[in-house]
Design an enzyme around this catalytic site. Structure first.
Site, PDB file in Angstrom:
ATOM      1  N   CYS A 146      -2.299   9.204   2.416  1.00 44.23           N
ATOM      2  CA  CYS A 146      -1.954   8.666   1.093  1.00 44.23           C
ATOM      3  C   CYS A 146      -3.054   8.979   0.086  1.00 44.23           C
ATOM      4  O   CYS A 146      -2.779   9.089  -1.100  1.00 44.23           O
ATOM      5  CB  CYS A 146      -1.701   7.178   1.179  1.00 44.23           C
ATOM      6  SG  CYS A 146      -3.070   6.285   1.929  1.00 44.23           S
ATOM      7  N   GLU A 205       0.897  -1.171   0.000  1.00 42.08           N
ATOM      8  CA  GLU A 205       0.000   0.000   0.000  1.00 42.08           C
ATOM      9  C   GLU A 205       0.927   1.211   0.000  1.00 42.08           C
ATOM     10  O   GLU A 205       1.488   1.554   1.044  1.00 42.08           O
ATOM     11  CB  GLU A 205      -0.876  -0.004   1.259  1.00 42.08           C
ATOM     12  CG  GLU A 205      -1.682  -1.275   1.462  1.00 42.08           C
ATOM     13  CD  GLU A 205      -2.874  -1.365   0.532  1.00 42.08           C
ATOM     14  OE1 GLU A 205      -3.236  -0.338  -0.071  1.00 42.08           O
ATOM     15  OE2 GLU A 205      -3.432  -2.459   0.395  1.00 42.08           O
TER      16      GLU A 205
HETATM   17  P1  NAD Z   1       8.617   4.696   4.565  1.00 39.08           P
HETATM   18  O1  NAD Z   1       8.570   3.881   3.321  1.00 39.08           O
HETATM   19  O2  NAD Z   1       9.777   5.591   4.764  1.00 39.08           O
HETATM   20  O3  NAD Z   1       8.569   3.747   5.862  1.00 39.08           O
HETATM   21  C1  NAD Z   1       7.552   2.801   6.048  1.00 39.08           C
HETATM   22  C2  NAD Z   1       8.048   1.710   6.974  1.00 39.08           C
HETATM   23  O4  NAD Z   1       9.093   0.977   6.329  1.00 39.08           O
HETATM   24  C3  NAD Z   1       8.637   2.206   8.304  1.00 39.08           C
HETATM   25  O5  NAD Z   1       8.207   1.377   9.338  1.00 39.08           O
HETATM   26  C4  NAD Z   1      10.135   2.066   8.083  1.00 39.08           C
HETATM   27  O6  NAD Z   1      10.895   1.903   9.255  1.00 39.08           O
HETATM   28  C5  NAD Z   1      10.188   0.810   7.232  1.00 39.08           C
HETATM   29  N1  NAD Z   1      11.409   0.640   6.438  1.00 39.08           N
HETATM   30  C6  NAD Z   1      12.251   1.605   5.993  1.00 39.08           C
HETATM   31  N2  NAD Z   1      13.243   1.036   5.269  1.00 39.08           N
HETATM   32  C7  NAD Z   1      13.008  -0.296   5.251  1.00 39.08           C
HETATM   33  C8  NAD Z   1      13.683  -1.408   4.667  1.00 39.08           C
HETATM   34  N3  NAD Z   1      14.781  -1.247   3.927  1.00 39.08           N
HETATM   35  N4  NAD Z   1      13.163  -2.637   4.850  1.00 39.08           N
HETATM   36  C9  NAD Z   1      12.025  -2.808   5.562  1.00 39.08           C
HETATM   37  N5  NAD Z   1      11.366  -1.799   6.150  1.00 39.08           N
HETATM   38  C10 NAD Z   1      11.846  -0.553   5.994  1.00 39.08           C
HETATM   39  O7  NAD Z   1       7.249   5.497   4.607  1.00 39.08           O
HETATM   40  P2  NAD Z   1       6.783   6.595   5.669  1.00 39.08           P
HETATM   41  O8  NAD Z   1       7.542   7.857   5.417  1.00 39.08           O
HETATM   42  O9  NAD Z   1       6.787   6.009   7.022  1.00 39.08           O
HETATM   43  O10 NAD Z   1       5.245   6.798   5.232  1.00 39.08           O
HETATM   44  C11 NAD Z   1       4.807   7.695   4.248  1.00 39.08           C
HETATM   45  C12 NAD Z   1       4.438   6.952   2.976  1.00 39.08           C
HETATM   46  O11 NAD Z   1       3.460   5.963   3.258  1.00 39.08           O
HETATM   47  C13 NAD Z   1       3.807   7.873   1.939  1.00 39.08           C
HETATM   48  O12 NAD Z   1       4.386   7.612   0.677  1.00 39.08           O
HETATM   49  C14 NAD Z   1       2.336   7.469   1.943  1.00 39.08           C
HETATM   50  O13 NAD Z   1       1.662   7.712   0.743  1.00 39.08           O
HETATM   51  C15 NAD Z   1       2.443   6.016   2.252  1.00 39.08           C
HETATM   52  N6  NAD Z   1       1.177   5.501   2.775  1.00 39.08           N
HETATM   53  C16 NAD Z   1       0.408   4.694   1.987  1.00 39.08           C
HETATM   54  C17 NAD Z   1      -0.823   4.233   2.438  1.00 39.08           C
HETATM   55  C18 NAD Z   1      -1.715   3.356   1.576  1.00 39.08           C
HETATM   56  O14 NAD Z   1      -2.628   2.741   2.113  1.00 39.08           O
HETATM   57  N7  NAD Z   1      -1.499   3.280   0.275  1.00 39.08           N
HETATM   58  C19 NAD Z   1      -1.268   4.598   3.704  1.00 39.08           C
HETATM   59  C20 NAD Z   1      -0.469   5.421   4.478  1.00 39.08           C
HETATM   60  C21 NAD Z   1       0.756   5.860   4.000  1.00 39.08           C
END
Ligand code: NAD
Length: 520
Positions: free
Chosen positions: A277, A243
């Site tokens: 999002c 997502e």
């Molecule tokens: P992010 O991708 O930076 O982090 C998300 C998660 O991934 C965190 O828990 C982080 O610690 C973890 N992570 C980071 N690097 C990783 C790796 N190499 N391996 C495994 N896990 C890792 O995103 P964010 O800044 O926390 O959130 C914002 C983003 O989330 C925006 O792009 C937003 O659109 C998206 N989002 C999407 C939805 C949806 O339902 N489509 C909902 C909410 C947020």
């Protein structure tokens, strides 16, 4: 901007409120070895949990729902403090969790009931499709909806019989931990192991370690990390649901109810400080109504109140906008605005950090004179910014709406609902609202997810629970003959028979002949 979280020698993550910048807690980082131990315990708990029937699992989760209702005031304050959002939006998070428990507690059995299939060819077989839980589902989640996307996401996986291990964002781990405790209380009171749902903490390394040991990963976050997670999961060939981000377009046609459209744009663009999002990220408005629509949007934006209201007060009017949770996101917002300005955009209101408040606040911002040469119209901004672009007509609006690598959500505003729905069908997005924004996520009954780089897989509805299951097909012979026609020994006689059957069944010419002979 100073980083508010640091790893100390003991590997602790300090959690600071984006609203006050004060330290509100700390959590210990789970090492990769620790992740394996946690998942091992989850696997043990899975045996117990998956052996329960739907009724029992529903009973346990409904008991947890009561805990969420009872502790709602405490949860509201924690969500506001950790994420920075207004109280009303924290209530929405708790409501979502209670609703998703109610929804799947009532429907999981029906969604996952074994399905009987009547084979079109092998009529002598009884065939059923069963939905079996996968085992330990790992969830890696972001900071913008710290309760919905952790505990809320876990509910269908749990109802399906899985154990769940969540790695919440390092920016908002406290609310996930508290939510898990409320579920644990329900597990405890039913004599069940709390390891059915566990929280691990840390950064990318901890998330990566989870991908290496879980049976499935449900990831919510950015496109960039989503691709890293998908590649890592591919090494083990485990399923992933993704997502990811969006750049959701809003189309305002000349026959729209401009008052509703302007209200929708302002709420859809600024709720949760635009850190949604499926928030409105760009607006296309028909030339004929662009001035009036923009005037209303600016007026309504200027009336918004920004601040921090975690604790209930006697005042009637509350704040509308809170703080921004993630320091780097503020930098993205500033970068997109600077880029737009340099290319000729006009800032109608906002455009900078709110220096009158102690926390990480960005003023709600409206931009005009924008186009697709600017990042503000093509890259996810994820902040309180509403760029408004004038378009000639519906065709141009649709072309620009679809000119995106994302395809999460969209909206169309017109008084002609049938026309709105026709346009909605042409928008490349997982959900398109007509005369509404963001509403699709609240419809727990319907699948929610994105196209293109916005992700793979759906939450909500039947798909939202089936994704946490593998489909197991059971084929049972019905008549118990001693042998089948195509089993050993092979002979010329059976070969001729099968060849003739092939021709009769699949040759259009023979089929037509047979039909005419039978007078059909
Ligand atoms: P992010 O991708 O930076 O982090 C998300 C998660 O991934 C965190 O828990 C982080 O610690 C973890 N992570 C980071 N690097 C990783 C790796 N190499 N391996 C495994 N896990 C890792 O995103 P964010 O800044 O926390 O959130 C914002 C983003 O989330 C925006 O792009 C937003 O659109 C998206 N989002 C999407 C939805 C949806 O339902 N489509 C909902 C909410 C947020």
């Amino acid at each position: 901007m100073a980083q508010r979280v640091s790893i100390e020698p003991q590997q602790l993550i300090e959690v600071h409120s984006p609203a006050t910048l004060e330290k509100i807690g700390e959590v210990a980082v789970t090492t990769p070895d620790g992740v394996s131990v946690v998942v091992g315990r989850a696997r043990e708990a899975f045996r117990v949990w998956s052996s329960l029937d739907f009724k029992k699992r529903a009973e346990v989760l409904l008991a947890a729902r009561d805990n969420f209702v009872t502790h709602r005031e405490e949860l509201i304050e924690l969500i506001c403090a950790e994420n920075g959002k207004p109280r009303l939006e924290a209530i929405v998070e708790i409501t979502y969790v209670c609703d998703v428990i109610t929804f799947y507690a009532r429907r999981a059995r029906r969604f996952l009931k074994p399905q009987r299939i009547t084979p079109h060819l092998l009529r002598n077989k009884k065939v059923t499709v069963h939905y079996q839980p996968r085992g330990v589902v790992g969830m890696i989640t972001p900071w913008n909806f710290p309760l919905i996307l952790t505990i809320g996401e876990a509910i269908p996986a749990l109802m399906a019989g899985n154990a769940v291990v969540i790695k919440p964002s390092e920016w908002t781990p406290l609310i996930a931990i508290r939510g898990a405790e409320l579920l644990h209380a329900a597990f405890n009171s039913h004599g069940l192991p709390v390891e059915i749902l566990q929280i691990i903490n840390g950064y990318g390394e901890t998330g990566g370690a989870l991908v290496d040991v879980a049976e499935m990963i449900a990831f919510t976050g950015s496109v960039r990390t989503g691709k890293v997670v998908a590649e890592r999961a591919a090494r083990r060939l485990i399923p992933v649901s993704l997502e990811l981000g969006g750049k959701d377009p809003m189309i305002v046609l000349r026959d729209a109810d401009l008052e509703r459209a302007a209200n929708a744009a302002v709420w859809g663009g600024f709720t949760n400080s635009g850190q949604v999002c499926i928030s409105v990220e760009r607006v296309y408005v028909e030339d004929a109504v662009a001035d009036e629509f923009t005037r209303r949007v600016v007026e309504k934006t200027n009336a918004l109140r920004q601040g921090y209201d975690a604790v209930e007060t006697n005042t009637e009017r509350r704040i509308d906008l809170g703080a921004m949770t993630f320091p780097k996101q503020v930098e993205v917002v500033e970068d997109h605005i600077a880029d737009a300005k340099a290319r000729g955009a006009q800032i109608l209101t906002g455009g900078r950090r709110n220096q009158n408040l102690p926390g990480r606040y960005f003023e709600p911002t409206v931009l005009a004179n924008v186009d697709h040469s600017m990042k503000i119209m093509t890259e996810e901004t994820f902040g309180p910014v509403l760029p408004i672009m004038r378009v000639r007509d519906e065709r141009e609006a649709l072309r620009l709406a679809n000119d995106s690598r994302y395809g999460l959500n969209a909206s169309v505003f017109t008084r002609d609902k049938a026309r709105g729905e026709r346009i909605a069908e042409k928008v490349e997005a997982g959900i398109t609202c007509v005369n509404d924004v963001i509403a699709g996520f609240g419809v727990t009954d319907a699948p929610s997810g994105g196209l293109k780089e916005s992700g793979i897989g759906k939450r909500h509805g039947a798909e939202g629970i089936r994704r946490f299951c593998h489909q197991q097909v059971i084929v049972t012979d019905r008549f118990g003959m001693k042998s089948e026609i195509f089993w050993y020994p092979y002979s010329a006689k059976t070969e001729r028979l099968l060849s003739r059957m092939l021709a009769v069944m699949f040759s259009s010419r023979i089929g037509a002949k047979l039909k005419s002979l039978l007078g059909k």
